[in-house]
Design a protein around this motif. Structure first.
Motif, PDB file in Angstrom:
ATOM      1  N   GLU A 115       0.835  -1.203   0.000  1.00 55.06           N
ATOM      2  CA  GLU A 115       0.000   0.000   0.000  1.00 55.06           C
ATOM      3  C   GLU A 115       0.870   1.253   0.000  1.00 55.06           C
ATOM      4  O   GLU A 115       0.621   2.199  -0.758  1.00 55.06           O
ATOM      5  CB  GLU A 115      -0.913  -0.018   1.218  1.00 55.06           C
ATOM      6  N   GLN A 116       1.878   1.261   0.845  1.00 55.59           N
ATOM      7  CA  GLN A 116       2.748   2.432   0.917  1.00 55.59           C
ATOM      8  C   GLN A 116       3.494   2.639  -0.388  1.00 55.59           C
ATOM      9  O   GLN A 116       3.657   3.780  -0.849  1.00 55.59           O
ATOM     10  CB  GLN A 116       3.737   2.274   2.076  1.00 55.59           C
ATOM     11  N   VAL A 121      -5.523   3.655  -2.941  1.00 54.69           N
ATOM     12  CA  VAL A 121      -6.485   3.601  -1.846  1.00 54.69           C
ATOM     13  C   VAL A 121      -6.903   2.149  -1.643  1.00 54.69           C
ATOM     14  O   VAL A 121      -7.338   1.483  -2.586  1.00 54.69           O
ATOM     15  CB  VAL A 121      -7.725   4.463  -2.158  1.00 54.69           C
ATOM     16  N   GLN A 123      -9.245  -0.194   0.962  1.00 51.43           N
ATOM     17  CA  GLN A 123     -10.281  -0.126   2.003  1.00 51.43           C
ATOM     18  C   GLN A 123     -10.783  -1.536   2.302  1.00 51.43           C
ATOM     19  O   GLN A 123     -10.960  -2.351   1.394  1.00 51.43           O
ATOM     20  CB  GLN A 123     -11.430   0.760   1.536  1.00 51.43           C
ATOM     21  N   ASN A 328     -13.178   8.338  -1.116  1.00 51.45           N
ATOM     22  CA  ASN A 328     -11.772   8.143  -0.764  1.00 51.45           C
ATOM     23  C   ASN A 328     -10.891   8.078  -2.009  1.00 51.45           C
ATOM     24  O   ASN A 328      -9.792   8.657  -2.035  1.00 51.45           O
ATOM     25  CB  ASN A 328     -11.604   6.873   0.062  1.00 51.45           C
ATOM     26  N   ARG A 333      -7.969   9.812  -0.314  1.00 50.50           N
ATOM     27  CA  ARG A 333      -7.982   9.846   1.142  1.00 50.50           C
ATOM     28  C   ARG A 333      -7.757   8.442   1.709  1.00 50.50           C
ATOM     29  O   ARG A 333      -8.191   7.452   1.130  1.00 50.50           O
ATOM     30  CB  ARG A 333      -9.318  10.378   1.662  1.00 50.50           C
ATOM     31  N   ARG A 334      -7.114   8.402   2.861  1.00 50.76           N
ATOM     32  CA  ARG A 334      -6.910   7.139   3.557  1.00 50.76           C
ATOM     33  C   ARG A 334      -8.211   6.735   4.242  1.00 50.76           C
ATOM     34  O   ARG A 334      -8.766   7.502   5.043  1.00 50.76           O
ATOM     35  CB  ARG A 334      -5.795   7.275   4.592  1.00 50.76           C
ATOM     36  N   SER A 338      -8.977   0.961   7.191  1.00 46.66           N
ATOM     37  CA  SER A 338      -7.727   0.797   6.450  1.00 46.66           C
ATOM     38  C   SER A 338      -7.096  -0.566   6.729  1.00 46.66           C
ATOM     39  O   SER A 338      -7.559  -1.327   7.595  1.00 46.66           O
ATOM     40  CB  SER A 338      -6.747   1.898   6.853  1.00 46.66           C
TER      41      SER A 338
END
Length: 363
Positions: A115-116, A121, A123, A328, A333-334, A338
């Motif tokens: 993810e990083q 995004v 979810q 998101n 947006r995070r 998460s």
């Protein structure tokens, strides 16, 4: 985003057919399902035909290579969630993962790293936390002090008892027995990786925690915070799927109980007790779309008990969840639901299993 998000669905089973596809059709100004993927030709063709999706794939890699996709829903069997979500992020897609996001902490950490690196995004599908009743309960709880006790309760009939009365789900009856065996093997391997060697009853208990209980305990964490520790946990029954536990919140204890039986009903709620008020959030089956949750409060009234019940508008929590995912993605947006949030469940489940492993059975 001015155009609908182009969505690929990976895994076209029960939850995709009964809930996600109807919801996405209702939200067609926000989403367009452009591709579906399932290992069963029978399922993917039936789903594709019903919902007018022409691009159909047997393998998620082929779907991810499809140029008309911005995001994917990962709704295939639990053992494959981590691999599928990882591959989707590497392909530059946003991801909605049905719970559980994965089965092991190692998989969770791998997904967090991906993810990083991807900047996508991602979810997790904890739809109960999107319910209007739940979000209002969170606001109400802020004014409640001196919590003395909390309870999380989920006793339901097997989903098939409800689903059989509602819809004709297309099942993968065209797959060979070896396919089901491969799925069982994959689940068993990841369960051992998650909790170590364990008897079948504990493996079954862990599967229930990953499934039904992930909704209940994720909502507990959102409402009350992460507990300091597991005071007690035990599983009972020949299959280990009757579970009770107690969580330490310092000033109070939260009791948890769950069971899946053969009575066709859905009894799920969270209660918080203070000396002057009891707050209760009630859920109904998610397989009937649009049934709202309820908030019930007990207070001290002029003549004794004052009970107030609020039944919210007929807006489905899955619809709110998908709208949130769209926002998101559009706003980069995070999500509140998460990967790092969902990892807390896996930590809690492992602690519960360790308590169960050492619980004494009296006969």
């Amino acid at each position: 985003m001015t155009n609908p998000i182009r969505l690929g669905i990976i895994g076209c089973g029960e939850v995709a057919q009964l809930i996600h596809l109807p919801t996405l059709h209702h939200l067609r100004s926000l989403f367009t399902v452009t591709a579906v993927c399932d290992v069963s030709p029978k399922v993917r063709d039936a789903v594709g035909t019903r919902w007018g999706v022409m691009d159909r794939f047997a393998d998620h890699h082929a779907l991810l290579a499809h140029g008309e996709i911005d995001a994917v829903l990962v709704a295939n069997p639990n053992p494959f969630h981590a691999e599928t979500a990882r591959d989707a992020m590497r392909a530059g897609k946003h991801v909605m993962i049905e719970k559980p996001m994965c089965m092991t902490l190692a998989e969770a950490d791998m997904l967090l790293a991906e993810e990083q690196a991807s900047g996508r995004v991602v979810q997790v599908g904890y739809m109960r936390r999107h319910a209007a009743a739940f979000t209002e309960a969170k606001q109400s709880l802020q004014s409640m002090t001196d919590i003395r006790l909390a309870r999380v309760h989920a006793v339901i009939g097997r989903n098939a008892l409800i689903i059989g009365e509602l819809a004709d789900v297309v099942r993968p009856t065209d797959l060979p027995p070896s396919s089901a065996e491969a799925l069982r093997t994959a689940a068993a391997e990841r369960t051992v990786a998650a909790i170590g060697s364990a008897p079948e009853t504990l493996q079954s208990a862990y599967a229930l925690l990953l499934g039904l209980s992930s909704h209940d305990l994720s909502a507990m964490r959102d409402l009350l915070g992460v507990p300091a520790r597991v005071l007690y946990a035990a599983s009972r029954g020949v299959d280990g799927r009757a579970i009770s536990a107690a969580f330490d919140y310092g000033g109070f204890v939260c009791q948890f109980e769950t069971l899946v039986d053969s009575i066709p009903r859905f009894d799920s709620h969270i209660e918080v007790y203070t000396p002057g008020r009891v707050l209760r959030v009630e859920y109904d089956t998610p397989y009937v779309r649009g049934i709202p949750g309820r908030i019930v409060t007990d207070d001290v009234g002029a003549d004794g008990l004052a009970r107030h019940t609020v039944r919210h508008a007929w807006k489905d929590s899955f619809e709110i969840e998908w709208r949130n995912f769209h926002d998101n993605v559009a706003g980069n947006r995070r999500p509140a639901m998460s990967l790092s949030d969902a990892r807390e469940d896996l930590v809690l489940f492992r602690e519960m299993i360790e308590c169960m492993r050492h619980a004494v059975t009296f006969r």
